[in-house]
Design a protein around this motif. Structure first.
Motif, PDB file in Angstrom:
ATOM      1  N   ALA A   1       1.313  -2.886   0.965  1.00 10.80           N
ATOM      2  CA  ALA A   1       1.006  -4.264   0.589  1.00 10.80           C
ATOM      3  C   ALA A   1       0.529  -4.351  -0.854  1.00 10.80           C
ATOM      4  O   ALA A   1       0.807  -5.326  -1.559  1.00 10.80           O
ATOM      5  N   GLN A   2      -0.164  -3.320  -1.308  1.00 11.95           N
ATOM      6  CA  GLN A   2      -0.698  -3.335  -2.664  1.00 11.95           C
ATOM      7  C   GLN A   2       0.367  -3.020  -3.706  1.00 11.95           C
ATOM      8  O   GLN A   2       0.449  -3.680  -4.746  1.00 11.95           O
ATOM      9  N   LEU A   3       1.216  -2.008  -3.439  1.00 14.44           N
ATOM     10  CA  LEU A   3       2.176  -1.534  -4.438  1.00 14.44           C
ATOM     11  C   LEU A   3       3.544  -2.178  -4.318  1.00 14.44           C
ATOM     12  O   LEU A   3       4.289  -2.247  -5.290  1.00 14.44           O
ATOM     13  N   GLY A   4       3.916  -2.617  -3.105  1.00 11.06           N
ATOM     14  CA  GLY A   4       5.270  -3.108  -2.875  1.00 11.06           C
ATOM     15  C   GLY A   4       6.239  -1.948  -2.687  1.00 11.06           C
ATOM     16  O   GLY A   4       5.851  -0.795  -2.540  1.00 11.06           O
ATOM     17  N   GLY A   5       7.521  -2.282  -2.739  1.00  9.81           N
ATOM     18  CA  GLY A   5       8.545  -1.270  -2.536  1.00  9.81           C
ATOM     19  C   GLY A   5       8.599  -0.807  -1.098  1.00  9.81           C
ATOM     20  O   GLY A   5       7.823  -1.231  -0.240  1.00  9.81           O
ATOM     21  N   GLY A   6       9.559   0.074  -0.814  1.00  5.14           N
ATOM     22  CA  GLY A   6       9.642   0.683   0.499  1.00  5.14           C
ATOM     23  C   GLY A   6      10.045  -0.290   1.588  1.00  5.14           C
ATOM     24  O   GLY A   6      10.500  -1.408   1.343  1.00  5.14           O
TER      25      GLY A   6
ATOM     26  N   GLY B   1      -1.604  -0.647   4.056  1.00  7.89           N
ATOM     27  CA  GLY B   1      -2.398  -1.202   2.964  1.00  7.89           C
ATOM     28  C   GLY B   1      -1.844  -0.830   1.597  1.00  7.89           C
ATOM     29  O   GLY B   1      -1.797  -1.663   0.680  1.00  7.89           O
ATOM     30  N   ILE B   2      -1.409   0.432   1.453  1.00  5.17           N
ATOM     31  CA  ILE B   2      -0.816   0.861   0.182  1.00  5.17           C
ATOM     32  C   ILE B   2       0.479   0.108  -0.079  1.00  5.17           C
ATOM     33  O   ILE B   2       0.762  -0.335  -1.202  1.00  5.17           O
TER      34      ILE B   2
ATOM     35  N   ALA C   1      -4.300   8.454   3.391  1.00  8.86           N
ATOM     36  CA  ALA C   1      -3.000   8.097   2.829  1.00  8.86           C
ATOM     37  C   ALA C   1      -3.093   8.074   1.306  1.00  8.86           C
ATOM     38  O   ALA C   1      -4.125   7.714   0.746  1.00  8.86           O
ATOM     39  N   THR C   2      -2.001   8.470   0.635  1.00  7.92           N
ATOM     40  CA  THR C   2      -2.010   8.521  -0.825  1.00  7.92           C
ATOM     41  C   THR C   2      -0.897   7.654  -1.413  1.00  7.92           C
ATOM     42  O   THR C   2       0.182   7.527  -0.823  1.00  7.92           O
TER      43      THR C   2
ATOM     44  N   TRP D   1       3.613   7.483  -0.948  1.00  8.29           N
ATOM     45  CA  TRP D   1       4.385   6.249  -0.800  1.00  8.29           C
ATOM     46  C   TRP D   1       5.371   6.067  -1.940  1.00  8.29           C
ATOM     47  O   TRP D   1       6.530   5.678  -1.730  1.00  8.29           O
ATOM     48  N   LEU D   2       4.956   6.341  -3.169  1.00  6.73           N
ATOM     49  CA  LEU D   2       5.828   6.137  -4.329  1.00  6.73           C
ATOM     50  C   LEU D   2       7.112   6.941  -4.203  1.00  6.73           C
ATOM     51  O   LEU D   2       8.212   6.416  -4.417  1.00  6.73           O
TER      52      LEU D   2
END
Length: 386
Positions: free
Chosen positions: A140-145, A137-138, A110-111, A115-116
């Motif tokens: 949870a780390q970055l937020g959004g979505g 995991g991404i 996953a990248t 996600w962004l």
């Protein structure tokens, strides 16, 4: 449900995903006009027996959504197109539909980039429990979505009639291998297999003809390379349905194509080439421990094999009862007023990238003004909810 696609691979995915919706769902499918839009032939191959969807500019897709007022829109597009459609072209639709997006094939690893671009959507659909965990995991780390949902890749269908195949099918991949010499080595190994096994038809299954566009640019097209090599053997080149090709297959080979999963589903022995490396860059990292990695020498000798059962269970062949994307979608549609997903690309630092993507979509200024007004209304609405 309205599904909007921008390329051949995303169109195939969207069409199959619509077929997996519960009975009674009304669906529409459209192709948005971009530089990578599929040809009429690619569209027909991607949707199978479904009526060919129209190819239309972004403003026409917007009008379609205004007219049909869908409960949800599947934005089945490349990342920048997803971002612009959701943030601008579809801004201000009322009532606001649930925005669903996802990736049409293998998404390991996953990248953050994936996600962004899709963080403005309420539901992100992937196809293995490993992918759900990695994108979760991404998130949870970055937020959004929004939520990350699990679906079985919809084109993993078993072969209706097993046995009797006499083809070896090589599924091309636009991005890898990148070097001309590596692609020539594959073609020469296929020619050697054809010479050793005159009872087999060796077929290069193309994603697109030389003059057709794909999701990703293909610098060295296999059919052109074959001509420049002087056509050194008995190898055929074909387009069309991968499912139909595999129905006639005795063996399958690829570097990293999702079609390898289709071959597993249809019980076709296969080989995933490892000569060019096993890495995220080669898009084949997911096949570690699958029992499928092999070499060009093994290809020339017809050394195909079956996938490891434990690997299959963890990667794309999970039990059907684990799929939760449709239930998550139903909850979002029926749940009434909700806080929409927050795009991580709304800041001014991403404005230039959005402008470039907007030009590819030909989003008119009037639509953007609608979008700005809609955002003000949405902010007022969220304040009222809180």
């Amino acid at each position: 449900m309205l599904a909007v696609a921008d390329s051949d691979s995303y169109l195939k995915w969207a069409s199959c995903l619509l077929e997996d919706l519960p009975p009674g769902c009304e669906t529409d499918l459209a192709v948005v006009r971009t530089p990578i839009a599929p040809s009429p032939e690619q569209i027909a191959a991607a949707v199978g027996g479904r009526p060919a969807p129209p190819l239309m500019p972004a403003r026409a897709v917007r009008r379609l959504a205004e007219r049909t007022r869908p409960d949800a829109i599947i934005v089945a597009c490349t990342g920048p197109v997803v971002d612009v459609l959701v943030a601008e072209a579809f801004a201000g639709l009322w009532p606001r539909p649930v925005f669903v997006t996802g990736l049409p094939g293998i998404s390991v690893p996953a990248t953050e980039k994936a996600w962004l671009f899709r963080s403005g959507c309420d539901l992100f659909v992937v196809h293995s429990e490993r992918e759900v965990a990695e994108f979760g995991g991404i998130a949870a780390q970055l937020g959004g979505g929004g939520a990350v949902g699990l679906a079985r890749l919809p084109f993993l269908r078993p072969r209706a009639v097993r046995g009797g195949g006499n083809r070896v099918v090589f599924a091309t991949q636009a991005k890898v291998p990148r070097e001309r010499e590596d692609r020539e080595r594959i073609l020469l190994s296929l020619a050697e297999l054809a010479a050793r096994r005159p009872d087999l038809d060796v077929v290069v299954k193309l994603r697109a003809l030389e003059d057709e566009r794909q999701t990703h640019n293909e610098r060295f097209h296999y059919q052109r390379l074959w001509r420049e090599l002087g056509e050194p053997g008995r190898v055929a080149f074909e387009v069309g349905s991968m499912h139909d090709q595999l129905a006639q297959a005795a063996g399958f080979v690829t570097v990293s194509s999702t079609a390898a999963l289709e071959a597993i589903a249809q019980d076709v022995p296969l080989l995933v080439l490892s000569d060019f490396g096993v890495s995220a860059e080669m898009i084949n990292l997911v096949f570690e421990d699958s029992g499928l990695l092999g070499t060009l020498d093994e290809l020339a000798g017809g050394g195909f094999r079956a996938a490891d059962a434990r690997w299959c269970a963890a990667n794309y062949f999970h039990p059907a009862e684990r799929n939760d994307w449709a239930a998550l979608l139903g909850g979002l549609v029926a749940g009434g007023p909700r806080v929409p997903a927050r795009s991580l690309l709304d800041g001014p630092e991403h404005a230039a990238a959005r402008r470039r993507a907007r030009m590819r979509l030909d989003v008119p200024p009037t639509m953007l003004r609608v979008g700005y007004r809609a955002k003000r209304r949405m902010r007022r609405y969220l304040r009222a909810l809180s």
